[in-house]
Design a protein around this motif. Structure first.
Motif, short mmCIF file in Angstrom:
data_model
loop_
_atom_site.label_atom_id
_atom_site.label_comp_id
_atom_site.label_asym_id
_atom_site.label_seq_id
_atom_site.Cartn_x
_atom_site.Cartn_y
_atom_site.Cartn_z
N GLY A 9 -0.45 -15.61 -6.10
CA GLY A 9 -1.89 -16.16 -5.28
C GLY A 9 -2.76 -14.96 -5.42
O GLY A 9 -2.44 -13.53 -5.36
N SER A 10 -3.94 -15.38 -5.65
CA SER A 10 -5.08 -14.54 -5.39
C SER A 10 -6.50 -14.99 -5.16
O SER A 10 -6.74 -15.86 -5.67
CB SER A 10 -5.07 -14.10 -7.05
OG SER A 10 -6.12 -12.97 -7.31
N ASP A 11 -7.34 -14.34 -4.40
CA ASP A 11 -8.46 -14.56 -3.89
C ASP A 11 -9.78 -14.15 -5.06
O ASP A 11 -10.49 -14.96 -5.44
CB ASP A 11 -9.01 -14.16 -2.54
CG ASP A 11 -8.30 -15.20 -1.54
OD1 ASP A 11 -7.51 -15.90 -1.91
OD2 ASP A 11 -8.51 -15.17 -0.36
N SER A 12 -9.71 -12.97 -5.26
CA SER A 12 -10.68 -12.25 -5.96
C SER A 12 -10.19 -11.66 -7.24
O SER A 12 -11.00 -11.09 -8.02
CB SER A 12 -11.43 -11.08 -5.11
OG SER A 12 -10.54 -10.20 -4.68
N GLU A 16 -4.29 -11.90 -9.76
CA GLU A 16 -4.03 -12.61 -11.11
C GLU A 16 -3.85 -11.58 -12.24
O GLU A 16 -3.14 -11.89 -13.19
CB GLU A 16 -5.16 -13.49 -11.20
CG GLU A 16 -5.31 -14.23 -12.42
CD GLU A 16 -5.86 -15.48 -12.34
OE1 GLU A 16 -7.17 -15.52 -11.90
OE2 GLU A 16 -5.71 -16.51 -12.63
N PRO A 56 -1.76 -10.63 -2.57
CA PRO A 56 -2.48 -9.98 -2.03
C PRO A 56 -2.56 -10.08 -0.39
O PRO A 56 -1.81 -11.15 -0.05
CB PRO A 56 -3.96 -10.11 -2.27
CG PRO A 56 -3.86 -11.65 -2.64
CD PRO A 56 -2.35 -12.07 -3.01
N GLY A 59 -7.48 -10.86 5.35
CA GLY A 59 -7.70 -10.85 6.93
C GLY A 59 -7.16 -9.35 7.42
O GLY A 59 -7.55 -8.59 6.89
N GLY A 61 -3.54 -8.18 7.68
CA GLY A 61 -2.21 -8.38 7.49
C GLY A 61 -1.90 -9.72 7.34
O GLY A 61 -0.57 -10.02 7.47
N TYR A 95 -7.64 -0.61 4.97
CA TYR A 95 -6.50 -1.38 5.70
C TYR A 95 -5.24 -0.40 5.60
O TYR A 95 -4.08 -0.92 5.33
CB TYR A 95 -6.10 -2.76 5.09
CG TYR A 95 -7.46 -3.54 5.30
CD1 TYR A 95 -8.00 -4.13 6.53
CD2 TYR A 95 -8.11 -3.57 4.01
CE1 TYR A 95 -9.04 -4.87 6.44
CE2 TYR A 95 -9.46 -4.30 4.06
CZ TYR A 95 -9.92 -5.08 5.24
OH TYR A 95 -11.24 -5.75 5.15
N VAL A 100 -0.48 -3.95 2.40
CA VAL A 100 0.34 -4.95 1.61
C VAL A 100 1.55 -5.71 2.70
O VAL A 100 2.30 -5.90 2.22
CB VAL A 100 1.23 -4.32 0.65
CG1 VAL A 100 0.36 -3.83 -0.53
CG2 VAL A 100 2.10 -3.19 0.95
N ASP A 147 -8.01 -1.20 -5.42
CA ASP A 147 -9.14 -0.66 -4.86
C ASP A 147 -9.30 1.00 -4.65
O ASP A 147 -10.44 1.54 -4.90
CB ASP A 147 -9.15 -0.94 -3.35
CG ASP A 147 -9.12 -2.72 -3.12
OD1 ASP A 147 -10.28 -3.08 -3.28
OD2 ASP A 147 -8.07 -3.32 -2.67
C1 LIG Z 1 -11.70 -9.04 4.16
C2 LIG Z 1 -10.80 -8.45 3.48
C3 LIG Z 1 -9.25 -8.30 3.98
C4 LIG Z 1 -8.39 -7.29 3.47
N1 LIG Z 1 -7.05 -7.15 4.29
C5 LIG Z 1 -6.25 -6.28 3.96
C6 LIG Z 1 -5.34 -5.96 4.73
O1 LIG Z 1 -4.95 -6.39 5.73
N2 LIG Z 1 -4.33 -5.19 4.18
C7 LIG Z 1 -4.39 -4.83 3.03
O2 LIG Z 1 -3.64 -3.93 2.32
N3 LIG Z 1 -5.42 -5.26 2.24
C8 LIG Z 1 -6.36 -5.88 2.53
N4 LIG Z 1 -7.48 -6.06 1.94
C9 LIG Z 1 -7.39 -5.79 0.26
C10 LIG Z 1 -7.12 -6.84 -0.58
O3 LIG Z 1 -5.60 -7.21 -0.46
C11 LIG Z 1 -7.02 -6.15 -2.05
O4 LIG Z 1 -8.58 -5.80 -2.24
C12 LIG Z 1 -6.50 -7.05 -3.06
O5 LIG Z 1 -6.52 -6.34 -4.19
C13 LIG Z 1 -7.14 -8.35 -3.11
O6 LIG Z 1 -6.40 -9.26 -4.39
P1 LIG Z 1 -7.06 -10.47 -5.00
O7 LIG Z 1 -8.24 -10.07 -5.70
O8 LIG Z 1 -5.97 -10.84 -6.00
O9 LIG Z 1 -7.44 -11.40 -3.94
C14 LIG Z 1 -8.48 -7.02 2.26
C15 LIG Z 1 -9.84 -7.14 1.45
C16 LIG Z 1 -10.79 -7.68 2.03
C17 LIG Z 1 -11.91 -8.03 1.40
#
Ligand SMILES: Cc1cc2nc3c(=O)[nH]c(=O)nc-3n(C[C@H](O)[C@H](O)[C@H](O)COP(=O)(O)O)c2cc1C
Length: 168
Positions: A9-12, A16, A56, A59, A61, A95, A100, A147
């Protein structure tokens, strides 16, 4: 040949990208790569011999939202005889207390479904304070931090896959 399914799964987009990088390490094998947002039932998981599941943490956790939607189905999947490896993306800088965490949710459900989980990774070379995805000094799967530590990702993936391959 063993059937491998990589499901993420991937939001941003980070997870992916990582899922594609992991899939390249298994090129030439019977491999299915899918976004959980496009998976409608558990057939894909139940058909695979070796499952690599990635999420990922969002929120505070929380599991990624498409995985969250799929959870009721995953909870009913029969994973007996399956080997599963997990990978999780997070941000240990912003975070550090929930780093993770979402991997733990996948871990608990696949263990309940009867799977054998491989691919645990020692926490030694990570900089974070707390994570639900740590058991006995190891992450339950591969932790990646695009990040803050994206320069380490390629090496972390290839070392992890090299350890997985003899076990599948
Ligand atoms: C609003 C927000 C909340 C997040 N919460 C957490 C968290 O609780 N723990 C963590 O390890 N990373 C957290 N992250 C970081 C994301 O997991 C990380 O940027 C990840 O690479 C996003 O993956 P994606 O692009 O596949 O969605 C958060 C990022 C954002 C923007």
């Amino acid at each position: 040949m063993k059937k491998i399914a990589i499901i993420y799964g991937s939001d941003s987009g980070n997870t992916e990208t990582v899922a594609h990088a992991i899939s390249k390490e298994f090129s030439g094998m019977d491999l299915h790569l899918a976004n959980i947002a496009d998976v409608s039932d558990v057939q894909l998981l139940e058909d695979g011999d070796f499952l690599i599941l990635g999420t990922p943490t969002w929120g505070y956790g929380d599991l990624q939202e498409d995985w969250e939607r799929f959870m009721p189905k995953l909870k009913k999947a029969n994973l007996k005889g399956k080997t599963v490896a997990l990978f999780g993306l997070g941000d240990s800088g912003a975070y550090p207390d929930t780093f993770v965490d979402a991997m733990a949710e996948l871990y608990e459900v696949v263990i309940q479904g009867g799977a054998r989980v491989i691919g645990q990774v020692p926490v030694d070379h990570y900089d974070f304070d707390d994570s639900r995805a740590v058991l006995d000094g190891n992450f339950v799967g591969l932790a990646l931090d695009e990040d803050n530590e994206s320069d380490l990702t390629d090496q972390r993936i290839s070392e992890w896959v090299a350890k997985l391959k003899p076990l599948i």
